[in-house]
Design an enzyme around this catalytic site. Structure first.
Site, short mmCIF file in Angstrom:
data_model
loop_
_atom_site.label_atom_id
_atom_site.label_comp_id
_atom_site.label_asym_id
_atom_site.label_seq_id
_atom_site.Cartn_x
_atom_site.Cartn_y
_atom_site.Cartn_z
N CYS A 153 0.81 -1.23 0.00
CA CYS A 153 0.00 0.00 0.00
C CYS A 153 0.84 1.28 0.00
O CYS A 153 0.31 2.36 -0.23
CB CYS A 153 -0.94 0.01 1.20
SG CYS A 153 -2.15 -1.32 1.13
N HIS A 189 -3.11 7.50 2.47
CA HIS A 189 -3.52 6.18 1.98
C HIS A 189 -4.89 5.88 2.59
O HIS A 189 -5.15 6.19 3.75
CB HIS A 189 -2.50 5.13 2.39
CG HIS A 189 -2.97 3.73 2.14
ND1 HIS A 189 -3.50 3.34 0.93
CD2 HIS A 189 -3.02 2.64 2.94
CE1 HIS A 189 -3.84 2.07 1.00
NE2 HIS A 189 -3.57 1.61 2.21
N ASN A 248 -10.01 0.41 -0.06
CA ASN A 248 -8.55 0.46 -0.07
C ASN A 248 -8.05 -0.09 -1.41
O ASN A 248 -8.18 -1.29 -1.67
CB ASN A 248 -8.02 -0.38 1.10
CG ASN A 248 -6.51 -0.40 1.19
OD1 ASN A 248 -5.81 0.02 0.27
ND2 ASN A 248 -6.00 -0.91 2.30
O1 UT7 Z 1 -3.65 -0.85 3.82
C1 UT7 Z 1 -2.75 -1.68 4.47
C2 UT7 Z 1 -2.88 -1.60 5.93
N1 UT7 Z 1 -4.13 -2.14 6.37
C3 UT7 Z 1 -4.78 -1.52 7.33
O2 UT7 Z 1 -4.35 -0.48 7.75
C4 UT7 Z 1 -6.00 -2.19 7.91
C5 UT7 Z 1 -6.01 -1.98 9.38
N2 UT7 Z 1 -7.09 -2.65 10.08
C6 UT7 Z 1 -8.39 -2.27 10.05
O3 UT7 Z 1 -8.76 -1.42 9.29
C7 UT7 Z 1 -9.33 -2.89 11.06
O4 UT7 Z 1 -8.58 -3.64 11.98
C8 UT7 Z 1 -10.44 -3.78 10.44
C9 UT7 Z 1 -11.45 -2.92 9.72
C10 UT7 Z 1 -9.83 -4.80 9.50
C11 UT7 Z 1 -11.18 -4.54 11.56
O5 UT7 Z 1 -11.72 -3.61 12.50
P1 UT7 Z 1 -11.45 -3.77 14.05
O6 UT7 Z 1 -12.19 -2.69 14.71
O7 UT7 Z 1 -9.98 -3.83 14.27
O8 UT7 Z 1 -12.14 -5.14 14.37
P2 UT7 Z 1 -11.51 -6.45 15.04
O9 UT7 Z 1 -10.67 -7.17 14.03
O10 UT7 Z 1 -10.91 -6.12 16.36
O11 UT7 Z 1 -12.81 -7.30 15.29
C12 UT7 Z 1 -13.84 -6.88 16.21
C13 UT7 Z 1 -15.03 -7.79 16.07
C14 UT7 Z 1 -14.67 -9.28 16.13
O12 UT7 Z 1 -15.71 -9.95 16.79
P3 UT7 Z 1 -15.59 -10.34 18.35
O13 UT7 Z 1 -14.38 -11.20 18.45
O14 UT7 Z 1 -15.43 -9.02 19.07
O15 UT7 Z 1 -16.88 -11.03 18.61
C15 UT7 Z 1 -14.66 -9.70 14.69
O16 UT7 Z 1 -14.93 -11.06 14.50
O17 UT7 Z 1 -15.66 -7.59 14.80
C16 UT7 Z 1 -15.77 -8.85 14.12
N3 UT7 Z 1 -15.64 -8.60 12.69
C17 UT7 Z 1 -16.69 -8.33 11.91
N4 UT7 Z 1 -18.01 -8.23 12.16
C18 UT7 Z 1 -18.81 -7.93 11.13
C19 UT7 Z 1 -14.51 -8.56 11.94
N5 UT7 Z 1 -14.81 -8.27 10.68
C20 UT7 Z 1 -16.16 -8.14 10.62
C21 UT7 Z 1 -17.04 -7.82 9.58
N6 UT7 Z 1 -18.36 -7.72 9.88
N7 UT7 Z 1 -16.63 -7.59 8.33
#
Ligand code: UT7
Length: 324
Positions: free
Chosen positions: A114, A251, A281
């Protein structure tokens, strides 16, 4: 004459088909509400079967060439940043060079995930300032939809396809004020996409072979901290205060990461170019697409100071300060 690097044209391409959050909710267990709240994304563009990194790059490049009012033959260096090259080789840059009818100069691809656009801009700047090149075309072109695991709700909601282009030339006037690029290969396991043809896959990883694999939450934290540091590094290198910056072109990974960088700069979101909502993204294309959009709609004006930044797999990260 001191040689500076000036931006003389920009372009962009987004495939016609879009996938809304509602559509993605039919593929994996997610919702429009969750995706928009956690990422800022509503929809993303998805390339058609006949499209490739080179074909999308060509459309974006032709727009930039038209905007700059130059002849393609004047371009003596082409750098394409892509994680989804048409071939292992020849490079997508060579394919693009041929598509543009250019038979001289040099063309090569770079891989910085990225951060690709910032890396390409940094390389272009060094080539121009040193006199090794006069007119450089940089491209970020990505078919993220082809390397996304469409069963993984943690990643498939995030990415989109597209290409961005920028033409740079040697100038007596300041343009690119500084670039700063970094990498640290320590974090491969947090964000990677293996090459199924080359990797000797451990059986436990085989299911994800060739697909983006990410521990999103951990990447998020490193991204926020790293981008805050690069803002300081860029301002210090130029002896500038935060108030000197007119626009932030980040980005487009997650609106919460973008908002954290804007807050660090004490910048209202009105001064931040955000394309995330409709593009998701697009990896190395995102900064170039956002810059192109804001130039074309008149937000970014000649003489204004623009900070671009990116963070991606590697990890790689970087910034560029530009006087447009
Ligand atoms: O471009 C290159 C660099 N990439 C990035 O910078 C990406 C960085 N990361 C992110 O943008 C975020 O971490 C995400 C958008 C990928 C995820 O968001 P988050 O707030 O960090 O969520 P999380 O991974 O901590 O997950 C929280 C909860 C989990 O459920 P539990 O364990 O709390 O029950 C996940 O299973 O959200 C759940 N979850 C979802 N729920 C509905 C994860 N993805 C989804 C989804 N829909 N798509």
């Amino acid at each position: 004459m001191i040689r500076h690097t000036k931006i003389i044209g920009t372009g962009g391409y987004l495939p016609e088909t879009t996938y809304s959050n509602e559509h993605i909710s039919t593929l994996v267990d997610t919702s429009d509400e969750w995706i928009f709240e956690r990422t800022g994304i509503k929809s993303r563009h998805i390339a058609a079967a006949h499209e490739s990194a080179a074909s999308m790059a060509e459309t974006a490049a032709r727009q930039a060439i038209a905007a700059a009012e130059i002849d393609a033959s004047q371009i003596d260096l082409i750098i394409v940043a892509t994680g989804t090259p048409d071939n292992v080789y020849p490079s997508t840059a060579c394919l693009l060079q041929h598509r543009l009818g250019i038979k001289t100069g040099v063309a090569f691809d770079i891989q910085a995930a990225c951060s690709g656009a910032i890396f390409a801009l940094s390389i272009a700047d060094q080539y121009i300032k040193s006199g090794m090149a006069n007119t450089v075309l940089i491209i970020g072109s990505e078919l993220c939809s082809r390397i996304v695991d469409w069963t993984d709700r943690g990643t498939c909601i995030l990415f989109g396809d597209g290409a961005g282009a920028m033409l740079l030339t040697a100038s007596a006037e300041a343009g690119v004020l500084s670039t700063h690029i970094h990498s640290n290969g320590e974090f491969e396991n947090l964000l990677y996409c293996s090459n199924p043809q080359a990797a000797a896959e451990a059986p436990e990883n085989a299911a994800n072979s060739g697909c983006i694999t990410m521990r999103g939450n951990e990447v998020f934290k490193v991204a926020v901290n790293t981008l805050e540091r690069i803002v300081d590094e860029t301002l210090e290198a130029n002896g500038l205060e935060k108030t000197a910056i007119d626009w932030l072109v980040p980005h487009q990974a997650n609106i919460r990461i973008i908002a954290a960088t804007a807050k660090k700069l004490k910048m209202p979101m009105e001064q931040v170019v955000v394309t995330l909502e409709t593009q998701g993204n697009t990896s190395s294309a995102s900064v170039l697409l956002a810059f192109n959009e804001a130039v074309r709609d008149g937000r970014i004006q000649r003489g204004q100071v623009v900070l671009m930044e990116a963070f991606g797999a590697g990890f790689t990260w970087g910034s560029a300060l530009i006087k447009y």
